[in-house]
Design a protein around this motif. Structure first.
Motif: not given
Length: 372
Positions: A187-215
């Motif tokens: 769990a401790e190693s997993a916590f230190h791995s979080l920053t490696l994958f941070s960035g996916v959360e920007f989907l929260l703003l990118l979503y409307p700009f993608i064609k056929n976003n639901e697919k």
């Protein structure tokens, strides 16, 4: 969900792969090995893999949440669920996270430049240079940012082929004994791995700009797979070359691995790594800078250019006093904590809240039909 973005401003679904992957991969790739070994040590690759797998679940949740937003982004969702004023406050909280993301990424890369290449140049000069380039690119719109993410992933990725050289000196016994740690260690190693994958959360703003976003969800998952494989490969190469004690005292293991490479016409191959990482940093900074600009536009009604300059100015002012390795480590730790809360706390909270609201809406509709 209604899409209020003009067709001319939308992007092809496959570009979501490059936008998200370009935001996930950054300066942490040069130094993450020394942090993730805290806890599970030689087994920390397991924690990294599990965090990568969990990103698929988080991505699925975000798509579900955004499909239920009036305008397909977190800004409209906040006002839809919490009202005008509380919704704006929560959106500003997300804006604060974006600022922290930008400050951390730029400061970490500036430290690499300062130590490895230009020790006598002032930090604020590097910071200003990176920000000015990002401002120029973001001012061109999201299409330009997507193009930057495409080329800033393809070109530096060719350097990863050089990591095959350290495999000639691999000590596979460094991975032994396997799976001999407790749950808390993983769990401790997993916590230190979080920053490696941070960035996916920007989907929260990118979503409307993608064609056929639901697919377009498959491209977000492909991005997560790409990122996970990339970090896993570097982890395995690093662990096969360094033992745990060596990694604990190595600040930038990936750069040290690049120093092994010797060419007759190039004395320091690690300099190529440092310079090419500038391309990766630009991609990782452009998306959050665009996201911060969009938040100011939609929340306060500012125009695009003032919003861009306001966000950049705040980031630059915050970067100036940040000096010393301990401050940098605290900054990185703060980003891990806030990113973890956002990804594994707040986003699932929105998911549960929407499920509850939808349940009561359906129940209410059933009662109305029953009366008729």
């Amino acid at each position: 969900m209604g899409n209020h973005v003009k067709e001319s401003l939308t992007l092809s679904p496959y570009l979501l792969w490059f936008l998200l992957h370009g935001t996930q991969v950054g300066i942490a790739m040069l130094s993450f090995q020394r942090y993730i070994i805290t806890g599970a040590e030689q087994d920390s690759w397991v924690s990294l893999l599990l965090v990568g797998i969990s990103m698929h679940f988080i991505t699925w949740i975000m798509f579900f949440v955004l499909k239920n937003a009036n305008e397909g982004d977190v800004i409209s969702l906040h006002q839809q669920l919490f009202g005008k004023w509380l919704g704006k406050c929560l959106t500003l909280g997300f804006y604060g996270y974006i600022l922290l993301f930008l400050i951390t990424e730029i400061r970490l890369y500036v430290e690499v430049l300062h130590v490895w290449v230009f020790p006598n140049t002032k930090i604020w000069i590097f910071s200003l240079m990176i920000l000015m380039i990002c401002i120029y690119l973001v001012s061109g719109g999201l299409r330009v940012v997507a193009g930057v993410c495409f080329f800033c992933i393809i070109i530096p990725s060719l350097l990863l082929l050089s990591l095959s050289v350290p495999l000639k000196y691999a000590h596979w016994t460094n991975f032994l004994p396997l799976f001999n740690h407790q749950f808390n260690d993983y769990a401790e190693s997993a916590f230190h791995s979080l920053t490696l994958f941070s960035g996916v959360e920007f989907l929260l703003l990118l979503y409307p700009f993608i064609k056929n976003n639901e697919k377009s969800q498959k491209w977000a998952h492909i991005s997560n797979v790409h990122t996970t494989i990339l970090y896993l490969f570097i982890t395995l190469v690093s662990f096969s070359y360094f033992n745990i004690q060596q990694l604990e005292h190595t600040i930038w293991p990936t750069l040290i691995l690049s120093k092994i490479i010797q060419l007759p016409f190039l004395e320091r191959f690690d300099s190529i790594y440092v310079y090419n990482w500038f391309l990766i940093i630009v991609a990782r900074c452009c998306v959050p800078l665009w996201a911060g600009t969009r938040i100011l536009r939609k929340t306060f009604g500012f125009k695009a250019r003032p919003s861009l300059w306001i966000t950049s100015t705040i980031v630059f002012i915050c970067l100036i006093p940040l000096k010393g390795q301990k401050i940098i480590e605290k900054l990185d730790f703060l980003l891990s904590v806030t990113g973890g809360i956002l990804l594994y706390g707040y986003i699932p909270f929105l998911f549960i809240l929407i499920l509850i609201i939808n349940f009561f809406k359906k129940k209410h509709m059933v009662k109305i039909k029953g009366k008729h």
